[in-house]
Design a protein around this motif. Sequence first.
Motif, PDB file in Angstrom:
ATOM      1  N   ALA A 150       0.812  -1.213   0.000  1.00  0.00           N
ATOM      2  CA  ALA A 150       0.000   0.000   0.000  1.00  0.00           C
ATOM      3  C   ALA A 150       0.847   1.266   0.000  1.00  0.00           C
ATOM      4  O   ALA A 150       0.582   2.196  -0.760  1.00  0.00           O
ATOM      5  N   HIS A 151       1.844   1.306   0.882  1.00  0.00           N
ATOM      6  CA  HIS A 151       2.557   2.558   1.142  1.00  0.00           C
ATOM      7  C   HIS A 151       4.066   2.397   0.977  1.00  0.00           C
ATOM      8  O   HIS A 151       4.603   1.294   1.132  1.00  0.00           O
ATOM      9  N   ASP A 182       6.142  -0.138   3.362  1.00  0.00           N
ATOM     10  CA  ASP A 182       5.539  -1.454   3.641  1.00  0.00           C
ATOM     11  C   ASP A 182       6.372  -2.592   3.045  1.00  0.00           C
ATOM     12  O   ASP A 182       6.518  -3.656   3.648  1.00  0.00           O
ATOM     13  N   HIS A 202      -4.353  -1.245   3.504  1.00  0.00           N
ATOM     14  CA  HIS A 202      -3.630  -2.492   3.233  1.00  0.00           C
ATOM     15  C   HIS A 202      -4.582  -3.572   2.710  1.00  0.00           C
ATOM     16  O   HIS A 202      -4.294  -4.269   1.726  1.00  0.00           O
TER      17      HIS A 202
HETATM   18 ZN    ZN Z   1       1.244   0.762   5.033  1.00  0.00          ZN
END
Ligand code: ZN
Length: 296
Positions: A46-47, A50, A161
């Motif tokens: 997601a980010h 991660d 997520h």
């Molecule tokens: Zn994340």
Amino acid sequence: MRSHRGALVCRTFTVRFSHPQADVLVPGGAAPEAALRRVTHLCVAAHADDIEIMAQSGISDCIDAPGKAFGGVVVTDGAGSPRSGPYASYTDERMIATRREEQRAAARIGGYAIQVQLAHTSADVKASGHPGVAADLAALFAGCAPEVVFLHNPADKHDTHVAVLMRCLEAIRLLPPGRRPARVLGCEVWRDLDWLADADKVALDSGRHPDLAKKLLEAFDSQIAGGKRYDLAAAGRRSANATFNASHATDGASGITWAVDLTPVTRDGGPSIEAFVASLVGRFGSDVALRLARFA
Ligand SMILES: [Zn+2]
């Protein structure tokens, strides 16, 4: 090093990602399409940060084995992240740019074959059927043939997520059966997987290359500067997982990231993700109840 904003481009093949801020980095300098095609270990997260928390074992696998190549994909732009310390006054735009550069730095440190940042908003990822998200993920999964894919786990407690996981599973299921990844794993980030029944656990050896792992986690200064020490927490969790693991199946790894094998969910006739997770939770509940009953 080669960077292409918004597009994968080579002489014979072009994938244009849907968001104008999408970013592609090929640290080794190959054409992006060729770099993607040779990826054997793919992580879609997601980010920014991660990947480095959940897929250290895959990064290590690719460093240790000639011919293996790691690919990282970050789906969102990270605009909503909390900020403090030197980043407290950052606008969303500046935070997005900072996180993008941190992810690019990590890709260089980790020797990734390719790093793609799709730059979608969390809201767009959470919207089932968003055409841009679906098209981008379809292009990425169609552009490589990884032996293992690292995704978020379905019991994660971070909404974005779980949404990214769902979009990835949708994209994989739309591939022809023979083109789907050989193995798909759901990995721990927000909520660990120590609670899984031992038979449901996949132990990923994240204890190799500890100096590299530290550098990768420290690349995300904007996330840890305010006291959220994800670098220490991720390293500590790996160590704790290895120490508190009762299984003999891990060959004495000094660090473990737990994962669950999601491959059955990606196969025709396999369980839905909802039914799959319900069975995992059910086995955990039975394990606890049976142990209590033994000593009642
Ligand atoms: Zn994340």
